[in-house]
Scaffold this active site. Structure first.
Site, PDB file in Angstrom:
ATOM      1  N   LEU A  45      42.738  43.676  28.469  1.00 13.84           N
ATOM      2  CA  LEU A  45      41.595  43.952  27.597  1.00 13.84           C
ATOM      3  C   LEU A  45      41.278  45.434  27.544  1.00 13.84           C
ATOM      4  O   LEU A  45      40.948  45.979  26.489  1.00 13.84           O
ATOM      5  CB  LEU A  45      40.372  43.177  28.097  1.00 13.84           C
ATOM      6  CG  LEU A  45      40.531  41.664  28.287  1.00 13.84           C
ATOM      7  CD1 LEU A  45      39.222  41.054  28.775  1.00 13.84           C
ATOM      8  CD2 LEU A  45      40.992  40.995  26.999  1.00 13.84           C
TER       9      LEU A  45
ATOM     10  N   ASP B 269      42.057  53.509  36.326  1.00 14.76           N
ATOM     11  CA  ASP B 269      42.820  52.357  36.781  1.00 14.76           C
ATOM     12  C   ASP B 269      43.540  52.713  38.066  1.00 14.76           C
ATOM     13  O   ASP B 269      43.687  53.896  38.401  1.00 14.76           O
ATOM     14  CB  ASP B 269      43.843  51.924  35.713  1.00 14.76           C
ATOM     15  CG  ASP B 269      44.113  50.425  35.733  1.00 14.76           C
ATOM     16  OD1 ASP B 269      44.650  49.948  36.758  1.00 14.76           O
ATOM     17  OD2 ASP B 269      43.798  49.735  34.752  1.00 14.76           O
TER      18      ASP B 269
ATOM     19  N   TYR C 116      33.966  34.564  41.824  1.00 16.35           N
ATOM     20  CA  TYR C 116      34.205  35.128  40.499  1.00 16.35           C
ATOM     21  C   TYR C 116      33.012  34.891  39.578  1.00 16.35           C
ATOM     22  O   TYR C 116      32.526  35.801  38.902  1.00 16.35           O
ATOM     23  CB  TYR C 116      35.468  34.505  39.909  1.00 16.35           C
ATOM     24  CG  TYR C 116      35.888  35.089  38.586  1.00 16.35           C
ATOM     25  CD1 TYR C 116      36.375  36.386  38.501  1.00 16.35           C
ATOM     26  CD2 TYR C 116      35.810  34.328  37.418  1.00 16.35           C
ATOM     27  CE1 TYR C 116      36.771  36.921  37.287  1.00 16.35           C
ATOM     28  CE2 TYR C 116      36.208  34.854  36.199  1.00 16.35           C
ATOM     29  CZ  TYR C 116      36.682  36.149  36.134  1.00 16.35           C
ATOM     30  OH  TYR C 116      37.065  36.679  34.927  1.00 16.35           O
TER      31      TYR C 116
ATOM     32  N   PHE D  65      42.182  34.543  27.848  1.00 25.03           N
ATOM     33  CA  PHE D  65      42.896  35.554  27.076  1.00 25.03           C
ATOM     34  C   PHE D  65      44.316  35.748  27.581  1.00 25.03           C
ATOM     35  O   PHE D  65      44.615  35.568  28.768  1.00 25.03           O
ATOM     36  CB  PHE D  65      42.135  36.885  27.121  1.00 25.03           C
ATOM     37  CG  PHE D  65      41.109  37.019  26.033  1.00 25.03           C
ATOM     38  CD1 PHE D  65      41.306  37.896  24.972  1.00 25.03           C
ATOM     39  CD2 PHE D  65      39.959  36.251  26.045  1.00 25.03           C
ATOM     40  CE1 PHE D  65      40.382  38.001  23.951  1.00 25.03           C
ATOM     41  CE2 PHE D  65      39.023  36.349  25.030  1.00 25.03           C
ATOM     42  CZ  PHE D  65      39.231  37.229  23.983  1.00 25.03           C
TER      43      PHE D  65
ATOM     44  N   THR E 174      46.446  37.908  28.839  1.00 23.73           N
ATOM     45  CA  THR E 174      46.506  39.179  29.548  1.00 23.73           C
ATOM     46  C   THR E 174      47.561  39.089  30.646  1.00 23.73           C
ATOM     47  O   THR E 174      48.093  38.010  30.922  1.00 23.73           O
ATOM     48  CB  THR E 174      45.140  39.508  30.177  1.00 23.73           C
ATOM     49  OG1 THR E 174      44.863  38.529  31.195  1.00 23.73           O
ATOM     50  CG2 THR E 174      44.033  39.504  29.136  1.00 23.73           C
TER      51      THR E 174
END
Length: 259
Positions: free
Chosen positions: A18, A37, A165, A198, A200
């Protein structure tokens, strides 16, 4: 907010998924993008391709985040945009019985803490530091900046094993409006996206039958979400001045089942 070459942005988790899609979408508008990152090679490659700057940043470390903002601002100037996509997850039951010996175990608290540190505190750390920098800017059309966070549909309907989470992402949702109110007098808007399932890198290693089953669980369209769709919503939140204090699901109308 008008997106062009006069604007600088920071995207955490911008090396893949994303975050990468959002970094590319911003750069396509002319925005000067810094990627935060831990994936050095991938992050540097994406930054090179979009004409941006890569900063190796661990969002759980204040020193690392400070160094990242210092490098990003030295390269592009003070950012008016922050998009928080850095995050991770795990799947552990709160308490369970071992199938092998019937023994009982509980969720390791260090594993719970790690998810909170990355997803929730890491997100807030970047928000607070970016917002402080935005306060130094002159307002343009009464606006100094825009912040977009990433939560998850698990914030509202978490599945088995997602206690940590869901707590972390629920925290992101819960702090969106208070932060928007904290910053409303300074012309800084804050919104959050709650993505569903998604396509990813997190799902990239999953067997095809698992990917197909996940896609089939989405009411419509019956497929995995595309990172570019997340990016389009993020840019809408940034560009639309009346978009503030909102938490928006992006999920094909899915409501997650217990497992």
């Amino acid at each position: 907010m008008q997106l062009d070459s006069t604007i600088a942005a920071v995207v955490t988790g911008g090396a893949s998924g994303l975050g990468e899609a959002t970094a590319r979408a911003l750069a396509a508008k002319g925005v000067r993008v810094a990627i935060f990152d831990l994936q050095k090679d991938k992050g540097a490659e994406v930054a090179r391709e979009i004409g941006g700057t890569f900063c190796e940043v661990n969002v759980t470390s204040e020193e690392s985040v400070d160094a990242g903002f210092e490098k990003a601002r030295a390269a592009h100037g003070q950012e008016r945009i922050l998009v928080n996509c850095a995050g991770t997850g795990n799947a552990i039951k709160t308490a369970s019985r071992s199938k092998e010996d019937g023994g009982i175990k509980h969720f390791p608290l260090d594993a719970f803490d790690r998810i909170i540190q990355i997803n929730l505190i890491g997100t807030f750390r970047c928000i607070a530091k970016s917002a402080a920098g935005m306060l130094t800017l002159d307002a343009v059309d009464d606006e100094r900046g825009a912040i977009v966070n990433t939560a998850s549909v698990a914030a509202e309907d978490g599945q088995i094993g997602q206690a940590a989470y869901s707590a972390s992402k629920g925290g992101v949702v819960g702090m969106t409006l208070p932060i928007a109110r904290d910053l409303m007098g300074e012309g800084i808007r804050v919104n959050t996206i709650l993505p569903g399932i998604f396509d990813t890198p997190l799902l990239g290693a999953a067997p095809q039958n698992v990917r197909d089953a996940l896609a089939a669980s989405v009411p419509f369209p019956r497929r995995l979400g595309k990172p570019e769709e997340y990016a389009r919503v993020a840019l809408c939140m940034i560009e639309t001045g009346y978009f503030n204090g909102e938490d928006v699901r992006l999920d094909g109308a899915i409501r997650m089942q217990p497992r």
